[in-house]
Structure formats: structure tokens, C-alpha cells
Design an enzyme around this catalytic site. Structure first.
Site, PDB file in Angstrom:
ATOM      1  N   HIS A 261       0.789  -1.231   0.000  1.00 21.40           N
ATOM      2  CA  HIS A 261       0.000   0.000   0.000  1.00 21.40           C
ATOM      3  C   HIS A 261       0.823   1.286   0.000  1.00 21.40           C
ATOM      4  O   HIS A 261       0.298   2.361  -0.217  1.00 21.40           O
ATOM      5  CB  HIS A 261      -0.904  -0.019   1.243  1.00 21.40           C
ATOM      6  CG  HIS A 261      -2.147   0.808   1.132  1.00 21.40           C
ATOM      7  ND1 HIS A 261      -2.161   2.100   0.661  1.00 21.40           N
ATOM      8  CD2 HIS A 261      -3.430   0.527   1.427  1.00 21.40           C
ATOM      9  CE1 HIS A 261      -3.381   2.569   0.685  1.00 21.40           C
ATOM     10  NE2 HIS A 261      -4.184   1.631   1.150  1.00 21.40           N
TER      11      HIS A 261
ATOM     12  N   GLN B 233     -14.085   3.191   1.298  1.00 22.19           N
ATOM     13  CA  GLN B 233     -14.889   2.834   0.132  1.00 22.19           C
ATOM     14  C   GLN B 233     -13.948   2.462  -1.010  1.00 22.19           C
ATOM     15  O   GLN B 233     -13.085   3.247  -1.387  1.00 22.19           O
ATOM     16  CB  GLN B 233     -15.799   3.987  -0.301  1.00 22.19           C
ATOM     17  CG  GLN B 233     -16.601   3.658  -1.550  1.00 22.19           C
ATOM     18  CD  GLN B 233     -17.580   4.735  -1.948  1.00 22.19           C
ATOM     19  OE1 GLN B 233     -18.778   4.538  -1.947  1.00 22.19           O
ATOM     20  NE2 GLN B 233     -17.071   5.900  -2.315  1.00 22.19           N
TER      21      GLN B 233
ATOM     22  N   SER C 119      -9.396  11.145  -0.201  1.00 24.77           N
ATOM     23  CA  SER C 119      -8.341  11.488  -1.154  1.00 24.77           C
ATOM     24  C   SER C 119      -8.020  12.982  -1.102  1.00 24.77           C
ATOM     25  O   SER C 119      -8.914  13.833  -1.103  1.00 24.77           O
ATOM     26  CB  SER C 119      -8.773  11.116  -2.575  1.00 24.77           C
ATOM     27  OG  SER C 119      -7.822  11.576  -3.520  1.00 24.77           O
TER      28      SER C 119
END
Length: 547
Positions: free
Chosen positions: A247, A479, A362
Site C-alpha cells: 500500500h 470505500q 483522497s
């Protein structure tokens, strides 16, 4: 990340599908080399703002490197406009713990065709089963980072090992050709909670996810991984396929877009059952290791640690089929806001309180922006979930029993609207750069770097118990929307916490729920049940006529 399973009838089907994924990755790499990715722009909340594209250029050719105190990253330098693209590129293919180096572009012959890549994969699928006593060095990448760093330093002392490690680090990506997990793997779920249930001879979605996340253990596919690599494409002989990604280089959105592009390319072509023509290419290089007894002991120790972690993972894929984002949108609410409040209600119904909740937001509107933290456990959410959780009271009137709620529907609607407004504002603030967590993190790290001595205390705010409590995320959410029927998940970040990713579809919502069996307070089965009940009573509230 799990993709819909394929139907493979022969080993050629596996090789052909794999070669198409690799060929599509090479197409994408050529776009990156030209720096020709179109700039994405925000579609809401000050729409039209350009979004930083840096993450997209850090996915292929990237790897995480272990350090004793701090890890580092290797990222293949991307040519600037006008620069010549690289003459040679390679990938790593792992099959039955054996690593192979497959050149996909060479200075003397250019880029390999799909048929040529297919021939290389067929060779590996034929060769690897003939080998024995392959050292499962890949297990070291699942060990504690400081111990893996020490082990890697010792491996690098040998020139052959050093070259092997450098080839892995600099490869575009890793392809894992797996064996299927037994259909009974991790069958500790309560009946009726898992989306598809366990059927003899058929692997369910939870089983598939375990294979993508960790491989299933040292006796299955966990040694068939290199967990430091940013992109690992996983293809199993029984048709299971997906992704395991590291990640630190990029967020899920950038990785999902790339991998869905590869899968859509492979899916769009007709099944090609023709055996590729004989290739003049040499076979792929088997990467070898020179191991001392201490190296083998470390591999054994790493394998045991990883095995224990895998056994402790309480994970399930829960498909809620009562409704999806179409109904949610009809309520004039963002699906993300709605699902976040459903998670708060589910947690409160289980524990009688809320907890610090992480949701990634984000921040790509800013140069090199990654994410900030949407904190969903607001005072408004607490007031609403408390009202939704009030017990009913019964009253006897003659022979007739009357049931009534302590909080009226009108009051619940009012509190719901306030919770929606607060959650929406929290989300907007974060994506526009007004979140608190990244700023506080920067200040904390700056304070550490500018302290006169290592023993100097940090500013009081960072030592206060409330700061520590606020950063103990017992509910870590995200999400991860996809355009295909795929889903992505991850583990919890606290011993007594939950991981909860969600993927809203038109008429359903896919949840990936994780916890640890060793925790005395968590259970993904109970959380899934509470989540289902919460989503149902929310729909009931929002569809009842006002009184």
C-alpha cells in the site's frame, strides 16, 4: 482484491490469460513512459480541479525495501517527455515457490509478443512441478520488518543473492501462479452470514479473499509471494484470480483503475486455444539462492509468524442484498455518507458506544496528495445512533398491548438529517485540505526532527491521552468502488479492531470485514449481523410515512 473466477480447462488457458494480463501491463507501461496519462479532474465539490497523477507513476516497477528502523521505496525512474524509453524490462513469475525472471522487453529484440509471453508462462507451469526442495525465501517478506531487514542484509552479502534481490526489486510486477486453496479453508463462519455460504467442492468469496491476501499459509501459497512488491497478480489453476498490493506507493483507487484495465483487456479478447508457435527465445531464468543454516532458520521462523497471523485472521465477505446505491440515492444521501452512518449504528448496537473511526479521504487536489482521515464518529452521529437504539416500551390497555418508541420517528428523522450534514461536511473538509490528521502528523514529525535530543519530550498535545485515544482506530474503513464484480479488503489495524471496506453496487453492497480471532471483543459474524440489521432499520425509517 478478488476478481470473478475464470473458467480454465487446460494449462494453456492459464498461460494465455496470464500472458494477456502481462501484455496489457506493457501497454500501460508504454503510456507511462510517454507521460501520456490524461490528467484527471474533480467531478464534485469545486469540480474541474486537476488531480495529482503522481501515484499512477509509482505502481509498476516499484517495491518496498525493509529497513531496521524505517523502510524505504524503490521506484523505477519514469522517463521525462522526450527521453528514450528503457531498453529492457522484466517481470518475476513465482510458481510453487520457485522464482523466474521473464524479460518482457530486451535491447536486441524489443518487446515480447503475447504469444512469446505465453510460451514463457507455459515453460514455467511445466518446469516448476518438476523441482523439489525449493527454499521458500518469499516467506521472509511476511516477517516483522526489522527482522526481514536484518535477514536481507545477510542475504545481500552473497553476489548471487544480491543479483536475485535486485532483479525482484526492479521488476515491473510479480505474477503468482497459485494452487487452489481447499474449499474448507477458514470455515469458522456462522451459517447465514456469509454471502454465498460454504458448499462442498465450491470455493466461496471469503475463501478466495484469503488466497489473495496471504496465500493460505506455509503449506499452501504463502511462499508463492513477494509481499514487498507493489503489484502481485495472482492466477490460480482453478480459475481464482486477483491482486495483492503493497500500500505504501499508491491508494486503492489508482491500483484498482490499473488492474481493472488489465482484466478488462484480457476479458475482451476471444478465448485463444491455439498453442503458441515455437519460440526462439531462451527459457526464463530460474533465480537461485545461496543460503546458510542461519538463513534457513530465519525462513522457518518467518513462516511460523506468518502462519500464526493467518490462523488469527477472522475475515468474511458479506454481501448485503437488501438494497444498494440506487435506493440510497433516492433518499437524497451520498452512498458513502449513508454507509458510514450504517457502520456507526452497527458498532453502537454491538458495544453501546462509538469509537475513533478512520475513513480515507483522497487529497489528490494537492500536489503529491495521498489521504486524510474522515472521522465518522461525530457528536451528531452519536445522537442519532442513540435514538435509533432506544428500546421499545409496552403498555397494557385492557386486553390490548400497545407498543411505542421512546423516540419518535420525527425526532429520528431530525437527528438523521443532522448526522448526514455533519458527515458530509467532514468529508468535504478533508478532500479540500481542511482535515486535521495529516497536519497534526506533520507537526508531530517536525517536532521530533527538531528536538535538541532524542529524549526531549514532544509538545503536550501529542502526549495527551485524548490524542492517543483519537488515533486508536478500532474501526478502519474505506470505500473501494469497482466497475467489475470484484472487491478489495484488508486486515484490522488494532488488536481489538475491525477492518471494514465497502463497495456499493446498484442493488447491493459488498463488505469485506476483518478482525482477529484472538480478540475477546470482536467478531466479524456478529458485526455483519449488526450491520445487516442496521441497514434494514435505516431503510424502514426512511421509507415510513411521516407521522
Amino acid at each position: 482484491m478478488v476478481f470473478p473466477p475464470r473458467k480454465f480447462t487446460t494449462i494453456l488457458d492459464v498461460a494465455r490469460f496470464t500472458s494477456r494480463l502481462i501484455d496489457a501491463a506493457m501497454d500501460h507501461k508504454e503510456i507511462l513512459d510517454k507521460r501520456a496519462l490524461p490528467i484527471e479532474r474533480a467531478t464534485s465539490r469545486e469540480p474541474g480541479q486537476p488531480l495529482c497523477m503522481a501515484q499512477y507513476y509509482r505502481i509498476l516497477g516499484a517495491s518496498r525495501l525493509p529497513g531496521r528502523k524505517r523502510d524505504s521505496q524503490y521506484v523505477t525512474p519514469t522517463p521525462q517527455k522526450g527521453d528514450k524509453p528503457p531498453d529492457s524490462e522484466h517481470i518475476i513469475v513465482i510458481c510453487r515457490s520457485q522464482l523466474y525472471c521473464v524479460p518482457v522487453r530486451a535491447a536486441d529484440r524489443g518487446r515480447l509478443t503475447e504469444d512469446e509471453i505465453c510460451s514463457q508462462i507455459l515453460y514455467i507451469l511445466d518446469d516448476a512441478p518438476c523441482l523439489s526442495n525449493i527454499p521458500p525465501v518469499g516467506l521472509l517478506t511476511g516477517w516483522k520488518r526489522s527482522l526481514w531487514a536484518e535477514a536481507r542484509e545477510d542475504l545481500m552479502k552473497d553476489d548471487k543473492n544480491k543479483r536475485t534481490l535486485e532483479l525482484i526489486t526492479k521488476s515491473l510486477l510479480v505474477v503468482c501462479l497459485d494452487e487452489a486453496l481447499p474449499s474448507t479453508f477458514n470455515c469458522r463462519l456462522q451459517r447465514g452470514v456469509c454471502g454465498k455460504g460454504h458448499t462442498a467442492g465450491i470455493r466461496d468469496e471469503t475463501n478466495l479473499f484469503h488466497q489473495m491476501l496471504h496465500g493460505g499459509g506455509i503449506g499452501l501459497n504463502s511462499a508463492n509471494r513477494w509481499f514487498d512488491k507493489t503489484i502481485q497478480l495472482i492466477i490460480s489453476g482453478d480459475g481464482a484470480c486477483g491482486l495483492c498490493y503493497e500500500h505504501s506507493n499508491a491508494e486503492g483507487v489508482a491500483v484498482i483503475q490499473l488492474v481493472e484495465k488489465l482484466w478488462n483487456h484480457a476479458d475482451s479478447l476471444d478465448q485463444n486455444s491455439e498453442v503458441p508457435a515455437s519460440s526462439h527465445l531462451p527459457p526464463p531464468e530460474k533465480l537461485e539462492w545461496v543460503l546458510e543454516p542461519s538463513d534457513r532458520q530465519r525462513i522457518e521462523d518467518a513462516g511460523q509468524v506468518l502462519e500464526n497471523l493467518i490462523k488469527d485472521l477472522d475475515f468474511q465477505v458479506f454481501r448485503f442484498t437488501g438494497y444498494g446505491k440506487e435506493f440510497i440515492k433516492s433518499c437524497k444521501v451520498s452512498p458513502d455518507v449513508y454507509i458510514q452512518l450504517a457502520l456507526q449504528l452497527a458498532y453502537y448496537r454491538l458495544y453501546g458506544k462509538l469509537t475513533a473511526t478512520y475513513e480515507s479521504a483522497s487529497t489528490r487536489r494537492f500536489r503529491l496528495g495521498r489521504v486524510d482521515c474522515i472521522r465518522s464518529a461525530t457528536p451528531e452521529a452519536l445522537a442519532w445512533v442513540q435514538a435509533m437504539s432506544q428500546p421499545k416500551e409496552d403498555d397494557e390497555m385492557g386486553n390490548k398491548k400497545v407498543t411505542f418508541h421512546l423516540v419518535s420517528d420525527e425526532k429520528k428523522h431530525l437527528l438523521w438529517n443532522e448526522a448526514v450534514i455533519a458527515q458530509t461536511q467532514e468529508m468535504v473538509d478533508n478532500i479540500l485540505g481542511l482535515g486535521i490528521d495529516i497536519h497534526l502528523l506533520g507537526l508531530r514529525e517536525a517536532a521530533r526532527e527538531t528536538s535538541p535530543t532524542a529524549a526531549s519530550p514532544l509538545p503536550e498535545i501529542f502526549l495527551d491521552p485524548s490524542y492517543r485515544l483519537a488515533n486508536k482506530f478500532l474501526l478502519s474503513t474505506s470505500q473501494v468502488a469497482t466497475t467489475t464484480d470484484s472487491f478489495m479488503g484488508y486486515g484490522p489495524v488494532e488488536p481489538d479492531g475491525y477492518g471494514a471496506s465497502y463497495n456499493p453496487k446498484k442493488e447491493s453492497i459488498i463488505f469485506c470485514l476483518s478482525a482477529f480471532w484472538s480478540s475477546e471483543v470482536t467478531s466479524t459474524s456478529r458485526f455483519a449481523q449488526s450491520l445487516e440489521e442496521s441497514l434494514n432499520i435505516m431503510q424502514s425509517l426512511l421509507t415510513r410515512p411521516p407521522t
